[in-house]
Scaffold this active site. Structure first.
Site, PDB file in Angstrom:
ATOM      1  N   ASP A   1      54.378  -2.921  28.426  1.00 28.43           N
ATOM      2  CA  ASP A   1      54.099  -2.429  29.368  1.00 28.43           C
ATOM      3  C   ASP A   1      54.559  -1.305  29.877  1.00 28.43           C
ATOM      4  O   ASP A   1      53.373  -0.679  30.730  1.00 28.43           O
ATOM      5  CB  ASP A   1      54.082  -3.485  30.669  1.00 28.43           C
ATOM      6  CG  ASP A   1      53.054  -4.477  31.162  1.00 28.43           C
ATOM      7  OD1 ASP A   1      51.602  -3.852  30.632  1.00 28.43           O
ATOM      8  OD2 ASP A   1      53.750  -5.865  31.119  1.00 28.43           O
TER       9      ASP A   1
ATOM     10  N   GLN B   1      52.566 -11.045  32.760  1.00 29.18           N
ATOM     11  CA  GLN B   1      50.716 -10.684  33.330  1.00 29.18           C
ATOM     12  C   GLN B   1      51.698 -10.163  34.850  1.00 29.18           C
ATOM     13  O   GLN B   1      52.191 -11.491  35.429  1.00 29.18           O
ATOM     14  CB  GLN B   1      50.715 -11.830  33.035  1.00 29.18           C
ATOM     15  CG  GLN B   1      49.116 -11.557  33.920  1.00 29.18           C
ATOM     16  CD  GLN B   1      48.167 -10.036  33.162  1.00 29.18           C
ATOM     17  OE1 GLN B   1      48.723  -9.733  32.039  1.00 29.18           O
ATOM     18  NE2 GLN B   1      47.560  -9.187  34.445  1.00 29.18           N
TER      19      GLN B   1
ATOM     20  N   LYS C   1      44.159 -11.279  25.726  1.00 32.03           N
ATOM     21  CA  LYS C   1      44.899  -9.808  25.381  1.00 32.03           C
ATOM     22  C   LYS C   1      44.733 -10.437  24.189  1.00 32.03           C
ATOM     23  O   LYS C   1      45.585 -10.102  23.010  1.00 32.03           O
ATOM     24  CB  LYS C   1      46.279  -9.726  26.790  1.00 32.03           C
ATOM     25  CG  LYS C   1      45.764  -8.718  27.452  1.00 32.03           C
ATOM     26  CD  LYS C   1      47.123  -8.118  29.043  1.00 32.03           C
ATOM     27  CE  LYS C   1      46.698  -7.513  29.909  1.00 32.03           C
ATOM     28  NZ  LYS C   1      47.492  -7.805  30.498  1.00 32.03           N
TER      29      LYS C   1
HETATM   30  N1  GUN Z   1      47.868  -7.072  35.360  1.00 33.92           N
HETATM   31  C1  GUN Z   1      47.176  -5.802  35.643  1.00 33.92           C
HETATM   32  N2  GUN Z   1      47.144  -5.040  35.202  1.00 33.92           N
HETATM   33  C2  GUN Z   1      48.209  -5.331  34.202  1.00 33.92           C
HETATM   34  C3  GUN Z   1      49.237  -4.367  32.939  1.00 33.92           C
HETATM   35  O1  GUN Z   1      48.443  -3.587  32.551  1.00 33.92           O
HETATM   36  N3  GUN Z   1      50.278  -5.399  32.664  1.00 33.92           N
HETATM   37  C4  GUN Z   1      50.345  -6.493  33.139  1.00 33.92           C
HETATM   38  N4  GUN Z   1      51.678  -7.084  32.998  1.00 33.92           N
HETATM   39  N5  GUN Z   1      50.619  -7.107  34.028  1.00 33.92           N
HETATM   40  C5  GUN Z   1      48.964  -6.291  34.900  1.00 33.92           C
END
Ligand code: GUN
Length: 297
Positions: A121, A98, A54
């Site tokens: 998100d 996350q 990311k």
């Molecule tokens: N963990 C797995 N997929 C995601 C996501 O799309 N966003 C976040 N914040 N954590 C994740």
């Protein structure tokens, strides 16, 4: 029949190029880059890899990112304090914590604390509610929207088709079903959701024109789940040890070798849905900046 491989990396690169243009337009108009704060609590190895991706993709798409790491022993209160600081920071347009955090952290409370206007998100109650009623908050749920883009950009229109979603998580299964059933261009599917409480899920899966696997169990969906000619989207990213080599590798929720002989199109793992999840996150960060900067004018 051998299925067409839906190249998520290539489609994400195309999508990211569009995001980058938008990010530069924002920077040109408002004299600053969109800002994304990424919070990583603990040291889960998979989360570290996702977060690194990311941060890297932010740089590639013209987004300023900042990584905030908290120790694996962090309390809910400590995470909430950080989120409050990021909510108040005018240079931070988007906040992502996350998932999953360590078990002592109350994830629902953390999600509730994030300003819905910074919720890149699309996990907040407000934005999930808007998604369900078809009111555009600007924020797209990252993985489900990534799947919609993969379908659209590979020429598969869900309208009038039967889509079966395997899995009912808040991150993927539920918003996936909501997007597919919307009365909107690029959606309009008839949707069935099967889950751990479904008796004989394969009976429903075999009726799917579009089969979306999001269970988090390696090779769970075997060839006999798939209708000949179906489009198969594999959301799973599972780390397994290869019995032949003894090395660890990534595999999806779908038995690829069986599915590729039956489906008309399929996403690989890695290189399918994963890159699109990150790509949609980047787009959401730019959207957050646009919302934020217009509001501050
Ligand atoms: N963990 C797995 N997929 C995601 C996501 O799309 N966003 C976040 N914040 N954590 C994740």
């Amino acid at each position: 029949m051998t299925a067409k491989i839906i190249d998520g990396k290539a489609i994400a690169a195309e999508f990211n190029a569009e995001t980058r243009e938008l990010a530069f337009r924002v920077a040109g108009e408002f004299y600053r880059q969109p800002g994304l704060a990424v919070v990583l609590v603990g040291d889960d190895p998979a989360s570290q890899v996702y977060v690194r991706n990311k941060i890297r993709t932010s740089a590639e798409t013209g987004i300023r990112s900042e990584l905030h790491r908290l120790p694996a022993t962090a309390t809910t209160a400590e995470v909430l304090e950080l989120v409050a600081r990021l909510n108040a920071d005018p240079a931070v347009d988007g906040i992502l914590v996350q998932s999953p955090p360590p078990p002592q952290v109350d994830e629902a409370e953390v999600i509730r604390a994030i300003d819905p206007d910074k919720d890149v998100d699309c996990f907040s109650e407000r934005n999930v509610g808007r998604l369900l009623i078809g009111h555009d908050s600007g924020f797209r749920p990252c993985t489900p929207w990534g799947v919609m883009e993969l379908l659209r950009r590979s020429g598969c229109d869900p309208a009038g088709k039967h889509a079966v979603v395997v899995g009912r998580s808040n991150i993927v299964g539920k918003p996936m079903a909501a997007l597919l059933m919307q009365k909107a261009a690029g959606a309009n599917a008839t949707v069935t959701v099967v889950h751990s409480g479904t008796v004989e899920p394969e009976r429903y899966a075999r009726q799917a024109d579009i089969l979306i696997a999001a269970i988090g169990r390696p090779n769970f969906v075997t060839g006999n789940w798939i209708k000949p000619g179906a489009v198969v989207i594999d959301v799973g990213i599972n780390r397994v040890v290869d019995p032949d080599t003894g090395r660890s590798r990534l595999t999806g929720d779908v038995n690829f070798d069986e599915a590729v002989e039956i489906a008309s199109a399929i996403t690989p793992v890695p290189g399918g849905v994963g890159p699109m999840t990150v790509a949609v996150l980047m787009r959401n960060a730019v959207t957050a900046a646009m919302l934020h900067l217009r509001m501050c004018r």
